[in-house]
Design an enzyme around this catalytic site. Structure first.
Site, PDB file in Angstrom:
ATOM      1  N   HIS A  10      -2.043 -79.032 -53.546  1.00  0.00           N
ATOM      2  CA  HIS A  10      -2.786 -80.257 -53.216  1.00  0.00           C
ATOM      3  C   HIS A  10      -4.239 -79.951 -52.862  1.00  0.00           C
ATOM      4  O   HIS A  10      -4.592 -78.823 -52.512  1.00  0.00           O
ATOM      5  CB  HIS A  10      -2.123 -81.049 -52.084  1.00  0.00           C
ATOM      6  CG  HIS A  10      -2.006 -80.369 -50.758  1.00  0.00           C
ATOM      7  ND1 HIS A  10      -0.904 -79.611 -50.400  1.00  0.00           N
ATOM      8  CD2 HIS A  10      -2.861 -80.313 -49.703  1.00  0.00           C
ATOM      9  CE1 HIS A  10      -1.072 -79.162 -49.170  1.00  0.00           C
ATOM     10  NE2 HIS A  10      -2.252 -79.560 -48.719  1.00  0.00           N
ATOM     11  N   HIS A  45      -9.578 -78.979 -47.572  1.00  0.00           N
ATOM     12  CA  HIS A  45      -8.992 -77.710 -47.999  1.00  0.00           C
ATOM     13  C   HIS A  45      -8.291 -77.867 -49.345  1.00  0.00           C
ATOM     14  O   HIS A  45      -8.046 -78.983 -49.804  1.00  0.00           O
ATOM     15  CB  HIS A  45      -8.021 -77.136 -46.953  1.00  0.00           C
ATOM     16  CG  HIS A  45      -6.790 -77.952 -46.680  1.00  0.00           C
ATOM     17  ND1 HIS A  45      -6.734 -78.903 -45.690  1.00  0.00           N
ATOM     18  CD2 HIS A  45      -5.578 -77.945 -47.278  1.00  0.00           C
ATOM     19  CE1 HIS A  45      -5.525 -79.441 -45.679  1.00  0.00           C
ATOM     20  NE2 HIS A  45      -4.809 -78.883 -46.623  1.00  0.00           N
ATOM     21  N   GLU A  77      -5.279 -73.196 -47.910  1.00  0.00           N
ATOM     22  CA  GLU A  77      -3.896 -73.268 -47.384  1.00  0.00           C
ATOM     23  C   GLU A  77      -2.975 -72.637 -48.404  1.00  0.00           C
ATOM     24  O   GLU A  77      -3.160 -72.838 -49.622  1.00  0.00           O
ATOM     25  CB  GLU A  77      -3.514 -74.734 -47.147  1.00  0.00           C
ATOM     26  CG  GLU A  77      -2.084 -74.922 -46.651  1.00  0.00           C
ATOM     27  CD  GLU A  77      -1.690 -76.367 -46.458  1.00  0.00           C
ATOM     28  OE1 GLU A  77      -2.458 -77.275 -46.801  1.00  0.00           O
ATOM     29  OE2 GLU A  77      -0.579 -76.606 -45.935  1.00  0.00           O
TER      30      GLU A  77
HETATM   31  C1  LIG Z   1       0.824 -81.077 -42.043  1.00  0.00           C
HETATM   32  C2  LIG Z   1       0.191 -79.864 -42.556  1.00  0.00           C
HETATM   33  C3  LIG Z   1      -0.706 -80.174 -43.719  1.00  0.00           C
HETATM   34  C4  LIG Z   1      -0.082 -79.577 -44.991  1.00  0.00           C
HETATM   35  O1  LIG Z   1      -0.711 -79.638 -46.041  1.00  0.00           O
HETATM   36  O2  LIG Z   1       1.097 -79.123 -44.890  1.00  0.00           O
HETATM   37  C5  LIG Z   1      -2.109 -79.666 -43.528  1.00  0.00           C
HETATM   38  O3  LIG Z   1      -2.825 -79.373 -44.444  1.00  0.00           O
HETATM   39  S1  LIG Z   1      -2.647 -79.566 -41.886  1.00  0.00           S
HETATM   40  C6  LIG Z   1      -4.462 -79.499 -42.066  1.00  0.00           C
HETATM   41  C7  LIG Z   1      -5.127 -79.363 -40.726  1.00  0.00           C
HETATM   42  N1  LIG Z   1      -4.973 -78.021 -40.194  1.00  0.00           N
HETATM   43  C8  LIG Z   1      -5.921 -77.093 -40.365  1.00  0.00           C
HETATM   44  O4  LIG Z   1      -6.969 -77.324 -40.935  1.00  0.00           O
HETATM   45  C9  LIG Z   1      -5.621 -75.726 -39.783  1.00  0.00           C
HETATM   46  C10 LIG Z   1      -6.663 -74.702 -40.179  1.00  0.00           C
HETATM   47  N2  LIG Z   1      -7.993 -75.104 -39.722  1.00  0.00           N
HETATM   48  C11 LIG Z   1      -8.573 -74.501 -38.630  1.00  0.00           C
HETATM   49  O5  LIG Z   1      -8.032 -73.629 -37.996  1.00  0.00           O
HETATM   50  C12 LIG Z   1      -9.965 -75.008 -38.270  1.00  0.00           C
HETATM   51  O6  LIG Z   1     -10.183 -76.273 -38.873  1.00  0.00           O
HETATM   52  C13 LIG Z   1     -11.096 -74.041 -38.744  1.00  0.00           C
HETATM   53  C14 LIG Z   1     -10.956 -72.706 -38.019  1.00  0.00           C
HETATM   54  C15 LIG Z   1     -11.063 -73.854 -40.242  1.00  0.00           C
HETATM   55  C16 LIG Z   1     -12.425 -74.675 -38.380  1.00  0.00           C
HETATM   56  O7  LIG Z   1     -12.363 -75.017 -37.028  1.00  0.00           O
HETATM   57  P1  LIG Z   1     -13.630 -75.706 -36.354  1.00  0.00           P
HETATM   58  O8  LIG Z   1     -14.162 -76.789 -37.251  1.00  0.00           O
HETATM   59  O9  LIG Z   1     -13.303 -76.086 -34.970  1.00  0.00           O
HETATM   60  O10 LIG Z   1     -14.600 -74.480 -36.287  1.00  0.00           O
HETATM   61  P2  LIG Z   1     -16.119 -74.400 -36.565  1.00  0.00           P
HETATM   62  O11 LIG Z   1     -16.741 -75.765 -36.507  1.00  0.00           O
HETATM   63  O12 LIG Z   1     -16.656 -73.323 -35.688  1.00  0.00           O
HETATM   64  O13 LIG Z   1     -16.161 -73.901 -38.101  1.00  0.00           O
HETATM   65  C17 LIG Z   1     -16.361 -72.524 -38.358  1.00  0.00           C
HETATM   66  C18 LIG Z   1     -17.135 -72.483 -39.662  1.00  0.00           C
HETATM   67  O14 LIG Z   1     -16.258 -72.918 -40.707  1.00  0.00           O
HETATM   68  C19 LIG Z   1     -16.800 -74.072 -41.320  1.00  0.00           C
HETATM   69  N3  LIG Z   1     -15.678 -74.943 -41.618  1.00  0.00           N
HETATM   70  C20 LIG Z   1     -14.883 -75.581 -40.736  1.00  0.00           C
HETATM   71  N4  LIG Z   1     -13.943 -76.304 -41.399  1.00  0.00           N
HETATM   72  C21 LIG Z   1     -14.178 -76.116 -42.715  1.00  0.00           C
HETATM   73  C22 LIG Z   1     -13.580 -76.598 -43.911  1.00  0.00           C
HETATM   74  N5  LIG Z   1     -12.529 -77.435 -43.859  1.00  0.00           N
HETATM   75  N6  LIG Z   1     -14.068 -76.193 -45.100  1.00  0.00           N
HETATM   76  C23 LIG Z   1     -15.134 -75.347 -45.148  1.00  0.00           C
HETATM   77  N7  LIG Z   1     -15.782 -74.839 -44.062  1.00  0.00           N
HETATM   78  C24 LIG Z   1     -15.288 -75.236 -42.861  1.00  0.00           C
HETATM   79  C25 LIG Z   1     -17.754 -74.697 -40.329  1.00  0.00           C
HETATM   80  O15 LIG Z   1     -18.718 -75.446 -41.001  1.00  0.00           O
HETATM   81  C26 LIG Z   1     -18.308 -73.452 -39.673  1.00  0.00           C
HETATM   82  O16 LIG Z   1     -19.269 -72.905 -40.525  1.00  0.00           O
HETATM   83  P3  LIG Z   1     -20.744 -72.566 -39.931  1.00  0.00           P
HETATM   84  O17 LIG Z   1     -21.527 -72.133 -41.129  1.00  0.00           O
HETATM   85  O18 LIG Z   1     -20.499 -71.502 -38.903  1.00  0.00           O
HETATM   86  O19 LIG Z   1     -21.216 -73.869 -39.319  1.00  0.00           O
HETATM   87 CO   LIG Z   2      -2.673 -79.354 -46.584  1.00  0.00          CO
END
Ligand SMILES: CC[C@H](C(=O)O)C(=O)SCCNC(=O)CCNC(=O)[C@H](O)C(C)(C)COP(=O)(O)OP(=O)(O)OC[C@H]1O[C@@H](n2cnc3c(N)ncnc32)[C@H](O)[C@@H]1OP(=O)(O)O
Ligand SMILES: [Co+2]
Length: 134
Positions: A7, A79, A130
């Site tokens: 997805h 993602h 993912e």
């Molecule tokens: C029910 C489950 C379902 C499934 O399909 O089964 C799901 O998909 S659940 C989806 C939700 N869960 C998750 O996303 C878990 C993994 N994600 C994480 O752990 C956080 O979102 C993380 C670590 C990716 C980002 O956390 P956070 O936004 O709090 O951290 P920062 O703002 O410090 O980001 C660090 C750095 O990464 C860039 N960033 C954040 N999110 C994304 C993204 N989705 N795509 C691309 N880049 C991302 C952010 O811009 C920061 O970059 P920087 O250059 O340092 O500003």
């Molecule tokens: Co997902």
């Protein structure tokens, strides 16, 4: 190692509006919303002939997508999910090659009742990855 594209996930600021746009505007088949408290999101899936679109809305104060929506208030692609045959073998290979596995590194059960893991976006060219064992 990676297989089918399971997805593409889009984080949305208004789930009802996104569902209406996909259902009415794009004529898509849309599932009911399900809360996924272990992941901090409410999800809806849109079934396509060759993959799925996952609409994500924050669930709870600690939702991992809140920051993303603050930075992207209109929403955005959050993602992409690839299928793997063996998520532990994939995880161990990726970790050995220096990739960061998010969370505690152990798979959680995802929206399809399959084990999932997430890989840091900075290790994959700005794309949150993912993996889902199918
Ligand atoms: C029910 C489950 C379902 C499934 O399909 O089964 C799901 O998909 S659940 C989806 C939700 N869960 C998750 O996303 C878990 C993994 N994600 C994480 O752990 C956080 O979102 C993380 C670590 C990716 C980002 O956390 P956070 O936004 O709090 O951290 P920062 O703002 O410090 O980001 C660090 C750095 O990464 C860039 N960033 C954040 N999110 C994304 C993204 N989705 N795509 C691309 N880049 C991302 C952010 O811009 C920061 O970059 P920087 O250059 O340092 O500003
Ligand atoms: Co997902």
């Amino acid at each position: 190692m990676i297989g089918r594209l399971n997805h593409v996930a889009i984080a949305v600021p208004d789930l009802e509006a996104a569902v209406a746009q996909y259902r009415n505007g794009l004529g898509a088949k849309v599932t009911e919303a399900t809360d996924q408290p272990d992941h901090g999101v409410t999800v809806v899936f849109i079934e396509l002939p060759n993959t799925k679109i996952e609409l994500l809305y924050p669930l709870g104060e600690n939702s991992p997508i809140r920051n993303f929506l603050e930075k992207n208030p209109s929403g955005g692609i959050h993602h992409i999910c690839y299928e793997v045959d063996d998520i532990l073998a994939a995880r161990d290979k990726l970790k050995a090659e220096g990739a960061r596995v998010l969370g505690d590194g152990e798979p959680k059960i995802g929206a399809h009742n399959k084990p999932v893991l997430f890989l840091h976006p900075k290790d994959f060219f700005g794309t949150l990855i993912e993996l889902e064992q199918c």
